[in-house]
Design a protein around this motif. Structure first.
Motif, PDB file in Angstrom:
ATOM      1  N   HIS A   1      -1.333   6.320  -3.786  1.00 52.54           N
ATOM      2  CA  HIS A   1      -1.244   6.129  -2.341  1.00 52.54           C
ATOM      3  C   HIS A   1       0.102   5.518  -1.954  1.00 52.54           C
ATOM      4  O   HIS A   1       0.780   6.002  -1.046  1.00 52.54           O
TER       5      HIS A   1
ATOM      6  N   ASP B   1      -0.281  -2.818   3.519  1.00 52.45           N
ATOM      7  CA  ASP B   1      -1.618  -2.583   2.973  1.00 52.45           C
ATOM      8  C   ASP B   1      -1.560  -1.767   1.682  1.00 52.45           C
ATOM      9  O   ASP B   1      -2.350  -1.998   0.753  1.00 52.45           O
ATOM     10  N   ALA B   2      -0.612  -0.809   1.621  1.00 54.80           N
ATOM     11  CA  ALA B   2      -0.454  -0.015   0.399  1.00 54.80           C
ATOM     12  C   ALA B   2      -0.032  -0.903  -0.768  1.00 54.80           C
ATOM     13  O   ALA B   2      -0.499  -0.733  -1.898  1.00 54.80           O
TER      14      ALA B   2
ATOM     15  N   ARG C   1      -2.929  -3.036  -2.050  1.00 50.94           N
ATOM     16  CA  ARG C   1      -3.888  -2.309  -2.888  1.00 50.94           C
ATOM     17  C   ARG C   1      -3.481  -2.287  -4.359  1.00 50.94           C
ATOM     18  O   ARG C   1      -4.331  -2.154  -5.237  1.00 50.94           O
ATOM     19  N   VAL C   2      -2.182  -2.386  -4.647  1.00 45.36           N
ATOM     20  CA  VAL C   2      -1.733  -2.371  -6.045  1.00 45.36           C
ATOM     21  C   VAL C   2      -1.410  -3.781  -6.556  1.00 45.36           C
ATOM     22  O   VAL C   2      -0.954  -3.945  -7.688  1.00 45.36           O
TER      23      VAL C   2
ATOM     24  N   GLU D   1      -5.874   7.033  -5.121  1.00 42.88           N
ATOM     25  CA  GLU D   1      -5.958   5.763  -5.854  1.00 42.88           C
ATOM     26  C   GLU D   1      -4.717   4.928  -5.497  1.00 42.88           C
ATOM     27  O   GLU D   1      -3.703   5.466  -5.044  1.00 42.88           O
ATOM     28  N   PRO D   2      -4.766   3.601  -5.674  1.00 46.34           N
ATOM     29  CA  PRO D   2      -3.745   2.707  -5.107  1.00 46.34           C
ATOM     30  C   PRO D   2      -2.291   3.068  -5.394  1.00 46.34           C
ATOM     31  O   PRO D   2      -1.480   3.132  -4.471  1.00 46.34           O
ATOM     32  N   GLN D   3      -1.920   3.295  -6.665  1.00 43.86           N
ATOM     33  CA  GLN D   3      -0.514   3.575  -6.937  1.00 43.86           C
ATOM     34  C   GLN D   3      -0.097   4.948  -6.405  1.00 43.86           C
ATOM     35  O   GLN D   3       1.027   5.117  -5.913  1.00 43.86           O
TER      36      GLN D   3
END
Length: 199
Positions: A87, A137-138, A141-142, A83-85
């Motif tokens: 990751h 990109d990471a 996502r958040v 999941e985003p965080q």
């Protein structure tokens, strides 16, 4: 007739790269001689040339392997589909872990990048841009606040990377704060702010 490689060829080669990285980090690439390298590796000049053709090739190996290992490990994290965080945290932890374990290699990358030949610098530069894109990109996502606009996306990524890439100047990986602790601290401050209630 080419010389055959011994069964421990790879291990010896890696040992040379590790010893050379420590020497370059301490003394600088430009002022280090082949004799210096041979002494640091408990070897002879002739033995070194069995594994590398030149001092420049050793530098290429140090920086190239450091960057390629980081890129491979970060790509592996991407495959886990966290999941985003989680990751983002995993990405920052991995970069910090590699920089802490390979402190000398990171110093050589930052200090002696300009000593690489043009072709190698272009290849490694391409890999570095991929690493920056992974961090960018990471963060995207958040990014519920939509700060990662085209204008600011790279500066946010570089700001985060700057917090972990220059730790060689002060961070002690054997101290009370582990690489994972510091990585989490950086992520928490970056996402929540130093004065957040949970900080």
């Amino acid at each position: 007739m080419a010389r055959t490689q011994s069964k421990d060829y790879f291990d010896i080669r890696q040992g040379i790269l590790r010893s050379a990285a420590r020497l370059f980090a301490e003394k600088g690439f430009s002022t280090t001689t082949i004799v210096d390298l041979a002494n640091a590796c408990n070897s002879s000049r002739g033995a070194l040339y069995h594994y590398f053709n030149s001092k420049e090739e050793i530098l290429n190996g140090i920086i190239g392997e450091h960057v390629s290992t980081m890129l491979e490990d970060l790509n592996t994290i991407a495959e886990a589909r966290l999941e985003p965080q989680a990751h983002l945290r995993a990405v920052v932890r991995k970069i910090m872990e590699l920089n802490a374990v390979n402190n000398s290699e990171q110093i050589v990358l930052l200090n002696d990048w300009n000593q690489l030949d043009d072709e190698t610098r272009a290849e490694i530069g391409a890999s570095q841009r991929k690493i920056i894109a992974i961090v960018r990109d990471a963060l995207a996502r958040v990014d519920t606040a939509h700060r990662m606009t085209p204008k600011f996306a790279t500066t946010y990524a570089m700001s985060l990377l700057g917090s972990i890439n220059y730790t060689y100047a002060w961070y002690d990986p054997n101290g009370v704060v582990t690489p994972q602790d510091y990585a989490d601290q950086v992520v928490d401050v970056f996402l929540n702010g130093f004065l957040s209630k949970d900080g």
